[in-house]
Write a protein that holds these residues in place. Structure first.
Motif, PDB file in Angstrom:
ATOM      1  N   LEU A 117      51.221  40.530  30.156  1.00 14.68           N
ATOM      2  CA  LEU A 117      50.075  40.068  30.931  1.00 14.68           C
ATOM      3  C   LEU A 117      49.238  41.278  31.334  1.00 14.68           C
ATOM      4  O   LEU A 117      49.774  42.278  31.814  1.00 14.68           O
ATOM      5  N   VAL A 118      47.925  41.186  31.125  1.00 16.88           N
ATOM      6  CA  VAL A 118      47.000  42.234  31.552  1.00 16.88           C
ATOM      7  C   VAL A 118      46.122  41.645  32.653  1.00 16.88           C
ATOM      8  O   VAL A 118      45.474  40.606  32.455  1.00 16.88           O
ATOM      9  N   LEU A 119      46.112  42.296  33.819  1.00 19.24           N
ATOM     10  CA  LEU A 119      45.377  41.795  34.967  1.00 19.24           C
ATOM     11  C   LEU A 119      44.172  42.674  35.270  1.00 19.24           C
ATOM     12  O   LEU A 119      44.224  43.897  35.147  1.00 19.24           O
ATOM     13  N   PHE A 120      43.101  42.022  35.689  1.00 19.38           N
ATOM     14  CA  PHE A 120      41.885  42.689  36.148  1.00 19.38           C
ATOM     15  C   PHE A 120      41.502  42.091  37.500  1.00 19.38           C
ATOM     16  O   PHE A 120      41.897  40.967  37.820  1.00 19.38           O
ATOM     17  N   GLY A 121      40.695  42.826  38.274  1.00 19.84           N
ATOM     18  CA  GLY A 121      40.021  42.202  39.401  1.00 19.84           C
ATOM     19  C   GLY A 121      38.887  41.347  38.856  1.00 19.84           C
ATOM     20  O   GLY A 121      38.321  41.645  37.798  1.00 19.84           O
ATOM     21  N   GLU A 122      38.552  40.285  39.562  1.00 19.89           N
ATOM     22  CA  GLU A 122      37.482  39.401  39.097  1.00 19.89           C
ATOM     23  C   GLU A 122      36.186  40.174  38.869  1.00 19.89           C
ATOM     24  O   GLU A 122      35.465  39.927  37.905  1.00 19.89           O
ATOM     25  N   ALA A 123      35.884  41.107  39.761  1.00 16.08           N
ATOM     26  CA  ALA A 123      34.686  41.943  39.629  1.00 16.08           C
ATOM     27  C   ALA A 123      34.924  43.217  40.417  1.00 16.08           C
ATOM     28  O   ALA A 123      35.636  43.211  41.418  1.00 16.08           O
ATOM     29  N   SER A 124      34.325  44.319  39.973  1.00 12.88           N
ATOM     30  CA  SER A 124      34.489  45.573  40.707  1.00 12.88           C
ATOM     31  C   SER A 124      33.750  45.495  42.032  1.00 12.88           C
ATOM     32  O   SER A 124      32.790  44.737  42.195  1.00 12.88           O
ATOM     33  N   ALA A 125      34.191  46.320  42.978  1.00 10.82           N
ATOM     34  CA  ALA A 125      33.623  46.267  44.323  1.00 10.82           C
ATOM     35  C   ALA A 125      32.258  46.933  44.417  1.00 10.82           C
ATOM     36  O   ALA A 125      31.563  46.780  45.422  1.00 10.82           O
ATOM     37  N   ASP A 126      31.848  47.659  43.376  1.00  7.96           N
ATOM     38  CA  ASP A 126      30.537  48.312  43.428  1.00  7.96           C
ATOM     39  C   ASP A 126      29.513  47.599  42.540  1.00  7.96           C
ATOM     40  O   ASP A 126      28.580  46.975  43.023  1.00  7.96           O
ATOM     41  N   ALA A 127      29.705  47.631  41.226  1.00  7.82           N
ATOM     42  CA  ALA A 127      28.714  47.027  40.318  1.00  7.82           C
ATOM     43  C   ALA A 127      28.844  45.514  40.246  1.00  7.82           C
ATOM     44  O   ALA A 127      27.856  44.802  40.081  1.00  7.82           O
ATOM     45  N   GLY A 128      30.073  44.999  40.344  1.00  5.21           N
ATOM     46  CA  GLY A 128      30.277  43.553  40.316  1.00  5.21           C
ATOM     47  C   GLY A 128      29.893  42.894  39.001  1.00  5.21           C
ATOM     48  O   GLY A 128      29.434  41.749  38.989  1.00  5.21           O
ATOM     49  N   HIS A 129      30.093  43.578  37.872  1.00  5.75           N
ATOM     50  CA  HIS A 129      29.689  43.011  36.581  1.00  5.75           C
ATOM     51  C   HIS A 129      30.508  41.778  36.192  1.00  5.75           C
ATOM     52  O   HIS A 129      29.985  40.868  35.546  1.00  5.75           O
ATOM     53  N   ALA A 130      31.795  41.766  36.529  1.00  3.95           N
ATOM     54  CA  ALA A 130      32.686  40.636  36.175  1.00  3.95           C
ATOM     55  C   ALA A 130      32.695  40.377  34.669  1.00  3.95           C
ATOM     56  O   ALA A 130      32.656  39.237  34.224  1.00  3.95           O
ATOM     57  N   VAL A 168      41.504  22.194  42.532  1.00  4.33           N
ATOM     58  CA  VAL A 168      42.274  23.278  41.926  1.00  4.33           C
ATOM     59  C   VAL A 168      42.443  23.003  40.429  1.00  4.33           C
ATOM     60  O   VAL A 168      42.774  21.883  40.036  1.00  4.33           O
ATOM     61  N   GLU A 169      42.178  24.009  39.601  1.00  2.91           N
ATOM     62  CA  GLU A 169      42.439  23.932  38.168  1.00  2.91           C
ATOM     63  C   GLU A 169      43.700  24.731  37.859  1.00  2.91           C
ATOM     64  O   GLU A 169      43.897  25.825  38.400  1.00  2.91           O
ATOM     65  N   VAL A 170      44.544  24.206  36.995  1.00  2.00           N
ATOM     66  CA  VAL A 170      45.743  24.912  36.548  1.00  2.00           C
ATOM     67  C   VAL A 170      45.665  25.053  35.035  1.00  2.00           C
ATOM     68  O   VAL A 170      45.605  24.055  34.315  1.00  2.00           O
ATOM     69  N   HIS A 171      45.643  26.296  34.565  1.00  2.00           N
ATOM     70  CA  HIS A 171      45.534  26.574  33.137  1.00  2.00           C
ATOM     71  C   HIS A 171      46.866  27.109  32.626  1.00  2.00           C
ATOM     72  O   HIS A 171      47.403  28.075  33.172  1.00  2.00           O
ATOM     73  N   ASP A 172      47.389  26.496  31.611  1.00  2.00           N
ATOM     74  CA  ASP A 172      48.636  26.928  30.990  1.00  2.00           C
ATOM     75  C   ASP A 172      48.304  27.662  29.697  1.00  2.00           C
ATOM     76  O   ASP A 172      47.562  27.144  28.858  1.00  2.00           O
ATOM     77  N   ALA A 173      48.827  28.893  29.546  1.00  2.00           N
ATOM     78  CA  ALA A 173      48.482  29.693  28.375  1.00  2.00           C
ATOM     79  C   ALA A 173      49.719  30.396  27.837  1.00  2.00           C
ATOM     80  O   ALA A 173      50.633  30.737  28.588  1.00  2.00           O
ATOM     81  N   PRO A 174      49.744  30.638  26.531  1.00  2.00           N
ATOM     82  CA  PRO A 174      50.848  31.406  25.950  1.00  2.00           C
ATOM     83  C   PRO A 174      50.681  32.893  26.265  1.00  2.00           C
ATOM     84  O   PRO A 174      49.569  33.391  26.433  1.00  2.00           O
ATOM     85  N   LEU A 175      51.802  33.591  26.336  1.00  2.00           N
ATOM     86  CA  LEU A 175      51.773  35.038  26.498  1.00  2.00           C
ATOM     87  C   LEU A 175      51.753  35.694  25.122  1.00  2.00           C
ATOM     88  O   LEU A 175      52.313  35.135  24.174  1.00  2.00           O
ATOM     89  N   PRO A 176      51.107  36.844  24.977  1.00  2.00           N
ATOM     90  CA  PRO A 176      50.420  37.630  26.002  1.00  2.00           C
ATOM     91  C   PRO A 176      49.063  37.024  26.376  1.00  2.00           C
ATOM     92  O   PRO A 176      48.426  36.354  25.561  1.00  2.00           O
ATOM     93  N   ALA A 177      48.650  37.293  27.624  1.00  2.00           N
ATOM     94  CA  ALA A 177      47.418  36.717  28.136  1.00  2.00           C
ATOM     95  C   ALA A 177      46.724  37.719  29.050  1.00  2.00           C
ATOM     96  O   ALA A 177      47.269  38.773  29.388  1.00  2.00           O
ATOM     97  N   VAL A 178      45.509  37.340  29.453  1.00  2.00           N
ATOM     98  CA  VAL A 178      44.692  38.169  30.343  1.00  2.00           C
ATOM     99  C   VAL A 178      44.232  37.297  31.500  1.00  2.00           C
ATOM    100  O   VAL A 178      43.912  36.114  31.309  1.00  2.00           O
ATOM    101  N   ALA A 179      44.197  37.869  32.708  1.00  2.00           N
ATOM    102  CA  ALA A 179      43.718  37.123  33.868  1.00  2.00           C
ATOM    103  C   ALA A 179      42.893  38.035  34.767  1.00  2.00           C
ATOM    104  O   ALA A 179      43.222  39.214  34.947  1.00  2.00           O
ATOM    105  N   ALA A 180      41.800  37.484  35.307  1.00  2.00           N
ATOM    106  CA  ALA A 180      40.990  38.181  36.308  1.00  2.00           C
ATOM    107  C   ALA A 180      41.248  37.507  37.653  1.00  2.00           C
ATOM    108  O   ALA A 180      40.999  36.311  37.796  1.00  2.00           O
ATOM    109  N   VAL A 181      41.769  38.259  38.620  1.00  2.00           N
ATOM    110  CA  VAL A 181      42.256  37.663  39.857  1.00  2.00           C
ATOM    111  C   VAL A 181      41.293  37.911  41.012  1.00  2.00           C
ATOM    112  O   VAL A 181      40.490  38.839  40.997  1.00  2.00           O
TER     113      VAL A 181
END
Length: 255
Positions: A117-130, A168-181
């Motif tokens: 699993l590779v995790l990212f923040g939803e958007a950076s705290a400065d540019a916020g590009h997402a 609430v949405e629940v998404h089920d995905a196979p690994l490996p996966a990516v998520a923005a939290v």
């Protein structure tokens, strides 16, 4: 729960500001000479989640950033939270454009051991590009979900929960996966003294930077217009009563 869960968190060095942001003389960048630096709240939650998953499964929690040597400060902060290894992809600046950053991360993942699993923040705290997490997922052809506020892993799959439209949405995905939290996924821990000492001595693996360039160019930054309060004199004494009633009616306080 899988036997082991290897998670990588991609973080970014951002200014820690508590006042007005100063610009350089040519207004093309933020003047960082008198600023401290940190990681954003979304990414801090991502690091905490990676550490929890690794602790529960006996796996690894890694952190990666793209930038110059100064960005290792933020990698060491993540290590002090409990991450067990860190990678820096060399780049001349700590804030490359999203296209370049995503290319650098995707290239680095081809050189590193595989992660579930590779995790990212939803958007950076400065540019916020997402953008970066989604660009990386597309480049690697992995499933991706954004706005994540809940993660559960099973045998070869991950369940990602996000709030949407009052539900609430629940998404089920196979690994490996990516998520923005998103911030609120968990309550990040404070680094301990032991963790800070360990992080200070920990090695940081450095990979060559990307050859890709972006077509985007910063022309100019500007501050948003300052909001100013305005005082209007409605009248004096009893003569101001009708004007006061009119204002209250406009605000919906009286009818």
């Amino acid at each position: 729960m899988p036997t082991t869960m290897d998670v990588l968190v991609c973080i970014k060095r951002v200014p820690a500001v508590g006042a007005e942001i100063a610009l350089t003389a040519d207004a093309t960048a933020i003047d960082t000479r008198h600023l401290g630096f940190t990681i954003g709240p979304h990414e801090e939650c991502a690091v905490e989640e990676a550490v929890r998953l690794a602790e529960r499964t006996g796996g690894r929690a890694g952190v990666l950033t793209v930038g110059p040597p100064a960005t290792e400060e933020q990698l060491r902060y993540a290590l002090s939270m409990g991450a067990d290894h860190a990678v820096r992809v060399d780049a001349p600046v700590a804030d490359p454009e999203p296209e370049v950053t995503a290319a650098a991360i995707a290239g680095a993942l081809g050189e590193l051991p595989p992660y579930d699993l590779v995790l990212f923040g939803e958007a950076s705290a400065d540019a916020g590009h997402a953008q970066v997490g989604f660009r990386v997922a597309c480049a690697l052809r992995r499933p991706v979900v954004g706005g994540v506020k809940g993660i559960e892993v099973g045998d070869g799959r991950v369940s990602l929960r996000r709030e949407a439209g009052g539900g609430v949405e629940v998404h089920d995905a196979p690994l490996p996966a990516v998520a923005a939290v998103l911030e609120g996924l968990n309550l990040p821990r404070y680094p301990t003294i032991k963790g800070r000492l360990r992080a200070k001595k920990a090695p940081v693996r450095v990979l060559a930077g990307p050859a890709a360039t972006s077509g985007l160019r910063t022309r100019r930054l500007r501050h948003r217009p300052e909001a100013r309060a305005e005082t209007v004199l409605l009248g004096q004494g009893a003569g101001a009563a009708p004007a006061v009633v009119d204002v209250l009616a406009e605000l919906g306080v009286v009818r």
